[in-house]
Each structure stands twice: as C-alpha cells, then as structure tokens.
Design a protein around this motif. Structure first.
Motif, short mmCIF file in Angstrom:
data_model
loop_
_atom_site.label_atom_id
_atom_site.label_comp_id
_atom_site.label_asym_id
_atom_site.label_seq_id
_atom_site.Cartn_x
_atom_site.Cartn_y
_atom_site.Cartn_z
N ASN A 47 50.89 43.53 45.89
CA ASN A 47 50.77 44.05 44.53
C ASN A 47 52.04 43.76 43.72
N ALA A 50 51.82 40.22 42.67
CA ALA A 50 50.83 40.08 41.60
C ALA A 50 51.28 40.73 40.31
N LEU A 52 51.12 44.04 39.91
CA LEU A 52 50.36 45.28 39.74
C LEU A 52 51.25 46.49 40.01
N PRO A 72 50.78 40.67 35.00
CA PRO A 72 49.97 39.98 36.01
C PRO A 72 49.21 38.79 35.43
N LYS A 73 48.63 38.97 34.25
CA LYS A 73 47.78 37.92 33.70
C LYS A 73 48.57 36.66 33.35
N ILE A 77 48.31 33.52 38.58
CA ILE A 77 47.91 33.79 39.95
C ILE A 77 46.44 34.20 39.96
N MET A 79 43.71 36.56 42.62
CA MET A 79 43.78 37.42 43.80
C MET A 79 42.38 37.72 44.31
N PHE A 81 40.44 40.45 46.86
CA PHE A 81 40.70 41.75 47.47
C PHE A 81 39.80 41.98 48.68
N PHE A 98 34.45 36.30 33.32
CA PHE A 98 35.17 37.38 32.65
C PHE A 98 36.64 37.03 32.35
N GLY A 99 37.32 36.53 33.36
CA GLY A 99 38.73 36.18 33.17
C GLY A 99 38.90 35.07 32.15
N THR A 102 38.46 36.39 28.69
CA THR A 102 39.65 37.11 28.23
C THR A 102 40.75 36.14 27.82
N ARG A 103 40.83 35.02 28.53
CA ARG A 103 41.88 34.05 28.21
C ARG A 103 41.47 33.12 27.07
N ARG A 146 35.67 33.48 41.93
CA ARG A 146 36.34 34.03 40.75
C ARG A 146 37.81 33.61 40.74
N ARG A 150 40.12 30.21 38.21
CA ARG A 150 41.36 30.34 37.46
C ARG A 150 42.25 29.12 37.63
#
Ligand SMILES: Nc1ncnc2c1ncn2[C@@H]1O[C@H](COP(=O)(O)OP(=O)(O)O)[C@@H](O)[C@H]1O
Ligand SMILES: [Mg+2]
Lengths: 363, 299
Positions: A47, A50, A52, A72-73, A77, A79, A81, A98-99, A102-103, A146, A150
C-alpha cells in the motif's frame, strides 16, 4: 535503470511499528516477490508503494521519481488485489474501462484496449457479465485485465492467487509468469506461499515482523539462507535443523551426528568461517534432498524409518538424527518401510550452520 | 415438513409439534389482521355511524369521502410529509453515513448520538418538538430572551406551515436510523474496491457516486420501504405534535381516519378512508414483495 527503490521505509500505526526500516531496490523488468507469514506487513508495504498509505519515514522511488508526495493515480502503477476488488455493479467491460474513463482516454482507444486485453486473457466472452456471474478464476482474470489495460510501469499484485483452488492457482501462476515474459514490465508480487515465491521471482525479499530477513535471488535464498527463519520458511518439506556442537578432529572442523547409538564425525564445508568457535552450540541445516541412501557404512549412519510419505517421484522418509525428527527425500527404490533401517549419507557440501543463539547463519 | 424420505423414527410429535407451536400465532394473525381487514372493508360499504351497523350502503361512504375537503387536505399533507420525510431522511442519513465512514475519531459516540432518537417513541419526539417549536415556550421565546425580538418562528400554529413541523420532527427521529442502515452497508463494502478505484484515479465523490452507492441498491430499497411505511402510518407523531391542527391543517389520512371513526361518529367514513390507506400501502408493498420473492427464488 532502477524501477523501484524503497529507502529505509518505516510505518507505525500509533505505537505499533509495522515496518521497521525496509530497503529494497530492483531493476526495470524484474519480478520482485515479497514473501512472509501473514501479518508481517507485506500488504502495508504494498500500500505504501501504491500510495494508498503514507510511510512514517523513508522514501519510495518509482522509475526516476521520488513518489512520496504523488497520488496513487499519478504513480503509473496498476494493482491486483487478493479479493479482486472488482466494481460489483459494473460489468467486466465497464470495470476495465472505469480507470480509462477517469483518465480521459478517448472512447475509441478504450475499446481497442479492452479488445486487446480481453484477447490476451481469453475473456472476450465475459465482457458483458457482472462480477457476481463469474467464477473465482474468471474474476481473477478480470482483475488482471483491469491492471493490464493501464499499461503501467509497475504492476503490484497482492496475493492474487490466494483465493483460488490449488489447481487453478498453479495454472494462473504459469500464466502470470508467461505474461511477465511477454510484457517485461516490473512486477512486485506479494505472497505468503513460498512455492509461488520460488517459481515466480527474479528477486525475493523474505519478511518477518516488518523486517526484511533476506533479499536475493531464489537460488541464493534457498541455498544460503541468512538465518533460521528464512531456512525454515523456504522449501517444502522444511529444512531439517539438527542441534549439535562444533568439534575439531584431525585438523577439521565438523559436528558429530548420532543415530541408533552410533556417532560419526562429519566435517563441515566453509570451515574457515568457523575457526576458533569449537565447542559452540550450533544448528546444522540439511534439506531433505541432501540425504542419500547408501549401502556402505563410510560416512553414513544407520537410521530407523518411522514413517514414509510417498509423493510419486520421491518418497519422504521420516527418521531421527541427534534425537530430532528429520525428513529425507529419497528415491522410492531406496526408501525402506517403517521399522526397517536405512543408511543415510548427508551431503555436507550444501550443509548450512546456524548460531543456536542468534539464529543467523555462520557458514 | 413431511417429505417422503423422512426417516420412520420421526413420530407423531415430531411431525405435529411445529404446526402446533405455530397454530396460535397463525390463528391470531388470521383473526386480528386479515379478519379485521375484511370487517373494515365491509363496514366501509355500510352506513355505520357511532356504532357498527350492517345496512348496506354501497359506495355512499366513498362518495362522501371524496367530496370532503378535509380528506383531500389529509392526502395532500401525506404527500408533502411523505415526500419531504422520505427524501430528507434518506439524504441526511446517507450523508451522515458517508461522513461517519471516513474513519473519524469518536465514531462510536457519534453513531450513538445520531441513532438515539430512534429509541424514543414518536409520542415523546412529538411532545418534545411541540415544546421546542411552541412560540411561547421554545425557540422563539429563547431568541426573544436573547434579544432578537424580531425573530419569529410560528410554524406550529400557522396552518400553512404546521405540516412542515411534522417533517422536521420526523427527520430528527428517523435520519439516524437511515444512517445506521447505510453505515452497515458501507462497512460491508470491501476496502480494496475503494483502493482499486483510487489507483484508477477516481475522486472520493466519484467513488461513492459510481461504485459504492450503486452497490447499496438493496439497502436503498429496504430503507425506502421502511420509510414509506412509517410515513403512511404516521399517526402518533402528528397527534403529539400538532394534533392535526391548527384546525385540520396538518391532518394526515391516519389522523383523519381516527377522528372520523372514533371521535366524530362517522365509522363508515373512517372505514372507507382506512381502506384507501390499505390500498395505497398494498400498491407499494405487493410489487416489492413480489420482486423480492422472485429474486430469492432465482438466487
Ligand atoms: N490501519 C491499520 N491500523 C493498525 N494496524 C494495522 C493497520 N493495517 C494493518 N495493521 C496491522 O499491520 C500488520 C501487518 O498487516 P499486513 O500488512 O496486512 O500484513 P500481511 O499482508 O503481511 O498479512 C497486522 O498486524 C495488522 O493488524
Ligand atoms: Mg496481506
């Protein structure tokens, strides 16, 4: 170029010190494994990498940037889980997108990326399903997809295979390794499973109680464990630990092994490192495969077999040395049945010796 | 219960005991809920006044009901109260839950404070707020005593505004409960989902809006059901706070029904209004139950 450098990172929650000065540095394209028993701080370190969690002290460098103050964004990177962390109300396509949304990745490019990732992980047919309609293995795949979408400079995997059944775990392990060969992206991979650590890693950091016990290649860790903990944690079945005293005979430093009333002096390699410590209480470490069954009595000891555990290619033979239960991995042809006697010859060239008090390796 | 594969040693008692134990409550439910619903339905078609009578009157009571201004005031109040109460309690409750979910200190104490009003009955809530909102006793007097002599807050005795005091008291009572339901839901969401979204670059509002709140859809619907139920049945709060007044300005269907059936000797009319309320509730609950049952059967 260094891909990831962790410099003297500590982490405390109030008065509990979880990480106590972590230093790790790996090169671009390497596969780093963080391995250790549960609760030793692996996820906490992950974390921190990352972003977090913030480290209490110390620095994290990703690529050529110091990232302590980077969100983090913006760390470039991705991740994966242990619980997969898929967004439950979105289907697979939306999860992957989704990512990118957002970008602000353009719609058309998003679709291309989704198609490429889906093809790479063979999950085209899953794109319109919700996470609840997927099996564990499929969810795992989506979580990886996912991350792949990236295309980051650093992948972080936190026990990604722990929730899968044994067979799937082995399959996915191979797949992750192949993926790494193909993409050559740097990976940090957390696991508590030493087999995963050995099979996947270019570099392994063995952790315990927030301290790195040893950092090195799988072979180094296996053959030259830094201390008793690393030696016992890596390898299955575990290394045998035989308590003895250092002795000197005919100018050679060695230890005495006893079995069935018979005692035999065996010289140790690296005797130079042990000079002047004769009489010291030590622990001799011998891995199960470092025993050979022999017929002649030279340098071998007669041992009474307590139990055998055939695994197919090898048979584990449980017996005693110096009053301690030990395990020897023998060819099924050589293994005797319980109650019978087998002559075991330890291969001392790979034997390791630990200080009985400090538990660090002496030789 | 008695499947054909049941082992033979299960005797008479094992087979009949569950039914025997359930029988009294089943019987009571049958009589006091479904029996009285039926009786009420029947009464609404009679010309009962002070006492129940069995003179069939057809739809007379319903015609009378729909012609009555007081009924329409009650219906309108129900919509005002229901809309603001449900919407408000939901919004405040969710907001409080999200704030409490930020791992703040003293969360336990705050949660108790917000949840505490739920432990009071609506009668207590209504009475307390009646004192607080009473211009001669509460807020207005306090402000006057402090020197703000221009301050007026007379909603309780203002026939245009009195229903809104019911909304205020209702929100005070129920928002904490909504918060508790949503907080439990939020706590059920895997932490790593939020972490994944952070790495994906989503801002906190976007994480809640796009990921977490959609995942709480079931909580949302259960809460909606419970709140609607409270709103439609609301009786005690209105009685304790405004008594339906001034005049009948803050009447709701439940107080209307009570007034007609038990204080004004219009039992048939009261029964007709009760039937209307039942129909409204049924129109909401039946589809919900149907969809829930279907989902659990498919699951
Ligand atoms: N937010 C936190 N507050 C207090 N203690 C924590 C927190 N997060 C983790 N810990 C503690 O830190 C230790 C290490 O946790 P973790 O990094 O998750 O271990 P691992 O991943 O190696 O199993 C555990 O003892 C855990 O209880
Ligand atoms: Mg962990």
């Amino acid at each position: 170029m260094g891909a990831l450098a962790i410099k003297n990172v500590t982490k405390s929650f109030g008065d509990t010190h979880i990480l106590k000065g972590i230093d790790i540095e790996i090169d671009s394209g390497q596969f780093l494994i963080l391995v250790g028993p549960s609760g030793c701080g692996k996820s906490t370190l992950m974390n921190i990498i990352a972003g977090l969690e913030a480290p209490t002290t110390g620095e994290v460098h990703i690529g050529d940037r110091m990232v302590n103050n980077i969100a983090p964004k913006d760390r470039d990177i991705a991740m994966v889980f242990q619980s997969y962390a898929l967004y439950p109300t979105m289907n697979v396509r939306q999860n992957i997108a989704f990512g990118m949304e957002t970008r602000g990745v353009p719609k058309k490019e998003q679709e291309e990326i989704i198609a490429r990732v889906a093809k790479m992980l063979q999950m085209d047919h899953l794109l319109d399903r919700k996470p609840s309609q997927l099996s564990g293995g499929q969810r795992q795949r989506v979580a990886m997809g996912r991350a792949l979408a990236r295309d980051p400079i650093l992948f972080l995997f936190d026990e990604p295979l722990s929730n899968l059944d044994a067979k799937l775990r082995v399959e996915m392990r191979t797949e992750i390794k192949q993926l790494h060969h193909r993409l050559k992206t740097t990976i940090v991979y957390v696991t508590h499973d030493q087999i995963e650590a050995m099979t996947l890693g270019d570099k392994i950091a063995v952790m315990k109680d927030g301290v790195i016990q040893q950092f090195g290649s799988p072979q180094e860790i296996y053959e030259q464990p830094a201390n008793l903990f690393v030696a016992s944690f890596i390898g299955s079945p575990s290394m045998n630990f035989i308590p003895c005293h250092l002795a000197e005979q005919a100018g050679q430093i060695g230890v005495s092994l006893q079995s069935e009333g018979e005692a035999r002096f065996v010289p140790l390699p690296n005797a130079a490192k042990l000079a002047g410590q004769v009489g010291k209480k030590v622990i001799l470490g011998l891995r199960p495969e470092q025993f050979d069954a022999v017929e002649n009595s030279e340098n071998s000891l007669a041992c009474k077999v307590h139990l055998t555990e055939p695994t197919g290619p090898d048979t584990m033979v449980l017996t005693q040395l110096n009053g301690i239960e030990i395990c020897a991995r023998l060819h099924p042809r050589d293994a005797k049945g319980p109650g019978e006697t087998v002559r075991l010859k330890p291969d001392m060239t790979k034997a390791v010796v630990f200080d009985a008090e400090t538990e660090t390796r002496l030789a | 219960m008695s499947s054909p594969t049941q082992p033979a040693q299960y005797g008479f008692a094992e087979r009949w005991l569950p039914r025997l134990v359930l029988a009294p409550s089943f019987l009571l439910t049958l009589i006091f809920i479904y029996g009285f619903i039926t009786w009420n339905g029947y009464l609404s078609f009679t010309s009962s006044r002070l006492l129940p009578s069995f003179n069939w009157a057809g739809l007379t009571q319903y015609h009378a009901l729909f012609a009555l201004e007081r009924w329409w005031v009650a219906v309108k109040n129900l919509f005002i109260f229901g809309g603001l109460f449900i919407g408000g309690a939901m919004a405040i409750g969710i907001a409080l839950a999200i704030l409490l979910d930020q791992k703040i200190r003293a969360e336990g104490a705050l949660r108790t404070i917000y949840l505490y009003p739920m432990a009071l009955s609506f009668i207590v809530t209504g009475t307390a707020w009646k004192w607080m909102l009473n211009p001669g006793l509460g807020l207005e007097k306090l402000m006057h005593d402090w020197g703000f002599t221009n301050f007026t807050f007379d909603w309780l005795v203002n026939s245009d505004m009195s229903i809104y005091t019911v909304v205020i008291a209702g929100l005070w009572q129920s928002s904490g409960f909504v918060m508790a339901l949503f907080l439990a839901g939020l706590r059920g969401i895997d932490d790593s989902i939020i972490k994944a979204a952070q790495i994906d670059g989503a801002s906190l509002p976007r994480i809640y809006w796009k990921i977490i709140l959609p995942a709480l859809r079931p909580v949302f619907f259960s809460t909606l059901m419970i709140l609607s139920h409270i709103a439609i049945k609301s009786f005690d709060l209105v009685v304790a706070l405004t008594g339906g007044g001034p005049g009948f300005a803050s009447d709701v269907p439940a107080t209307f029904m009570y007034a007609m059936a038990f204080t004004r000797g219009q039992m048939g009319l009261g029964a007709a209004s009760a039937t209307m309320m039942l129909m409204t509730v049924a129109a909401m609950v039946v589809p919900y139950l149907y969809s829930e049952l279907r989902r659990s059967r498919n699951a």
